[in-house]
Design an enzyme around this catalytic site. Structure first.
Site, PDB file in Angstrom:
ATOM      1  N   THR A 194      -2.246   5.146   8.114  1.00  0.00           N
ATOM      2  CA  THR A 194      -1.681   4.144   9.023  1.00  0.00           C
ATOM      3  C   THR A 194      -0.699   4.786  10.010  1.00  0.00           C
ATOM      4  O   THR A 194      -0.105   5.812   9.693  1.00  0.00           O
ATOM      5  CB  THR A 194      -0.961   3.102   8.146  1.00  0.00           C
ATOM      6  OG1 THR A 194      -1.941   2.448   7.377  1.00  0.00           O
ATOM      7  CG2 THR A 194      -0.146   2.099   8.934  1.00  0.00           C
ATOM      8  N   GLY A 224      -3.539  -6.065   4.476  1.00  0.00           N
ATOM      9  CA  GLY A 224      -2.421  -5.392   3.803  1.00  0.00           C
ATOM     10  C   GLY A 224      -1.088  -5.788   4.397  1.00  0.00           C
ATOM     11  O   GLY A 224      -0.931  -6.866   4.984  1.00  0.00           O
ATOM     12  N   ASP A 225      -0.126  -4.896   4.239  1.00  0.00           N
ATOM     13  CA  ASP A 225       1.242  -5.188   4.699  1.00  0.00           C
ATOM     14  C   ASP A 225       1.447  -4.957   6.188  1.00  0.00           C
ATOM     15  O   ASP A 225       2.373  -5.521   6.773  1.00  0.00           O
ATOM     16  CB  ASP A 225       2.229  -4.296   3.931  1.00  0.00           C
ATOM     17  CG  ASP A 225       1.945  -2.809   4.174  1.00  0.00           C
ATOM     18  OD1 ASP A 225       0.765  -2.408   4.089  1.00  0.00           O
ATOM     19  OD2 ASP A 225       2.894  -2.061   4.471  1.00  0.00           O
ATOM     20  N   THR A 245       4.281   2.438   5.480  1.00  0.00           N
ATOM     21  CA  THR A 245       2.929   2.923   5.188  1.00  0.00           C
ATOM     22  C   THR A 245       2.809   3.186   3.698  1.00  0.00           C
ATOM     23  O   THR A 245       3.728   3.723   3.080  1.00  0.00           O
ATOM     24  CB  THR A 245       2.577   4.191   5.980  1.00  0.00           C
ATOM     25  OG1 THR A 245       1.290   4.649   5.532  1.00  0.00           O
ATOM     26  CG2 THR A 245       3.594   5.308   5.809  1.00  0.00           C
TER      27      THR A 245
HETATM   28  N1  ASP Z   1      -0.273  -0.038   4.224  1.00  0.00           N
HETATM   29  C1  ASP Z   1      -1.647   0.023   4.638  1.00  0.00           C
HETATM   30  C2  ASP Z   1      -2.417  -1.078   3.955  1.00  0.00           C
HETATM   31  O1  ASP Z   1      -2.189  -1.329   2.786  1.00  0.00           O
HETATM   32  C3  ASP Z   1      -2.292   1.329   4.344  1.00  0.00           C
HETATM   33  C4  ASP Z   1      -1.520   2.541   4.755  1.00  0.00           C
HETATM   34  O2  ASP Z   1      -0.338   2.477   5.048  1.00  0.00           O
HETATM   35  O3  ASP Z   1      -2.116   3.596   4.813  1.00  0.00           O
HETATM   36  O4  ASP Z   1      -3.275  -1.644   4.570  1.00  0.00           O
END
Ligand code: ASP
Length: 328
Positions: A194, A224-225, A245
């Site tokens: 991300t 996701g977040d 992330t």
């Molecule tokens: N936080 C992101 C998600 O869960 C993934 C990431 O940060 O790589 O979608």
């Protein structure tokens, strides 16, 4: 009298830098022994280009909103990060992208979840903030909104990269048919990449943004977040601007970005301690891996992570600059 270079040894607060830009390109099993020199160089070059873009906007007196969007676009257009061009694949072999952006003065925010045709999802998030009465749009409606806003749309083929396709095939081969096991897998590296950016501009405004393809092999419209305000992104001029992330489910449950800001606003914590407490204590106890990057209203930078590595960097108007990948 000679001046003391260590600000903590004087009563004079260090001067706030004119501007600061901080970025990440994902956290996870990023280890030197798993990295080729060639790839490391390419990632460093992309991180550097992103920081320089942010700086060029801020130096010219541009807004934190412009700096964050333009910096993130550089990373979205690179195939090396899980956002925009380099987005991971869903279980169905499609790409579904999430992004968000927040302004720390107005607390206005915009986000999109699960868009499939927007070349630069951060611009769609910004359009939601600026040109809609809403905070978050999802799926086909969000794609349609982006189209109506005149944003550049692409065919899903645009998001094809060989390494992300192979990553999906690998997981599909290994996957236990009972769902859920995958998210707990210790082979966590497929989850990450991300991108995010947090900025302090010359007017003292804080803005943060995040963009992602989510997690490889996600299904059922999983979000996701990253597009969740308070989890993946948060900005408040009173405290700090942050982008997260990591394993998104944990970042949502622990409201990571807001949690850090709230510890500063209501608990009187300084930025570094607040960020450390959430990433290296609260999340670690819960089993949530990842990190955050951010800048506070005084121009301090924090970049804690509890994984092997995190692509990260910052640059200040004072000339201070840093790019890192691994634990030091
Ligand atoms: N936080 C992101 C998600 O869960 C993934 C990431 O940060 O790589 O979608």
């Amino acid at each position: 009298m000679t001046s003391d270079p260590d600000p903590s040894k004087t009563n004079v607060a260090p001067e706030r830098p004119e501007y600061v830009v901080v970025i990440h390109g994902g956290a996870g099993t990023i280890r030197k022994d798993r990295m080729t020199e060639e790839l490391e160089e390419k990632i460093r070059t992309a991180l550097d280009a992103a920081l320089l873009k942010g700086e060029s906007v801020l130096k010219a007196g541009g807004s934190a909103m412009d700096a964050v969007s333009e910096t993130i676009m550089i990373l979205e257009n690179s195939p090396y990060f899980n956002a925009g061009k380099g987005a991971v694949f869903t279980n169905a072999g499609t790409n579904e992208l999430d992004a968000s952006i927040m302004h720390g003065e107005t607390l206005n925010a915009g986000a999109v979840g699960g868009v499939k045709t927007v070349k630069n999802p951060i611009l769609a998030a910004r359009a939601v903030l600026e040109n809609s009465p809403h905070v978050m749009l999802s799926g086909e409606g969000a794609d349609l909104f982006a189209k109506e806003q005149g944003l550049e749309l692409v065919d899903q083929k645009y998001f094809y990269t060989e390494q992300r396709w192979k990553a999906l095939q690998n997981i599909l081969q290994k996957e236990n048919v009972t769902t859920g096991d995958l998210l707990e897998s210790p082979r966590a590296d497929y989850k990450y990449g991300t991108v995010g950016c947090a900025v302090l501009d010359k007017d003292g405004n804080l803005v943060a943004g995040t963009s992602t393809g989510g997690m490889t092999n996600k299904r059922w419209g999983r979000i996701g977040d990253s597009p969740i305000i308070g989890a993946g992104t948060y900005a408040n001029n009173k405290t700090c601007a942050l982008s997260s992330t990591g394993h998104g489910e944990f970042f949502i449950r622990h409201a990571v970005a807001y949690n850090i800001s709230a510890r500063m606003e209501h608990g009187g914590a300084d930025f570094q301690s607040a960020a450390d407490a959430v990433i290296n204590e609260e999340l670690v106890k819960a089993g949530g891996s990842g990190g955050v990057i951010g800048v506070d209203h005084l121009g301090n930078v924090a970049m804690p992570f509890n994984t092997a590595g995190m692509y990260r960097g910052y640059l200040k108007s004072t000339g201070e600059k840093y790019i890192g990948m691994y634990k030091e």
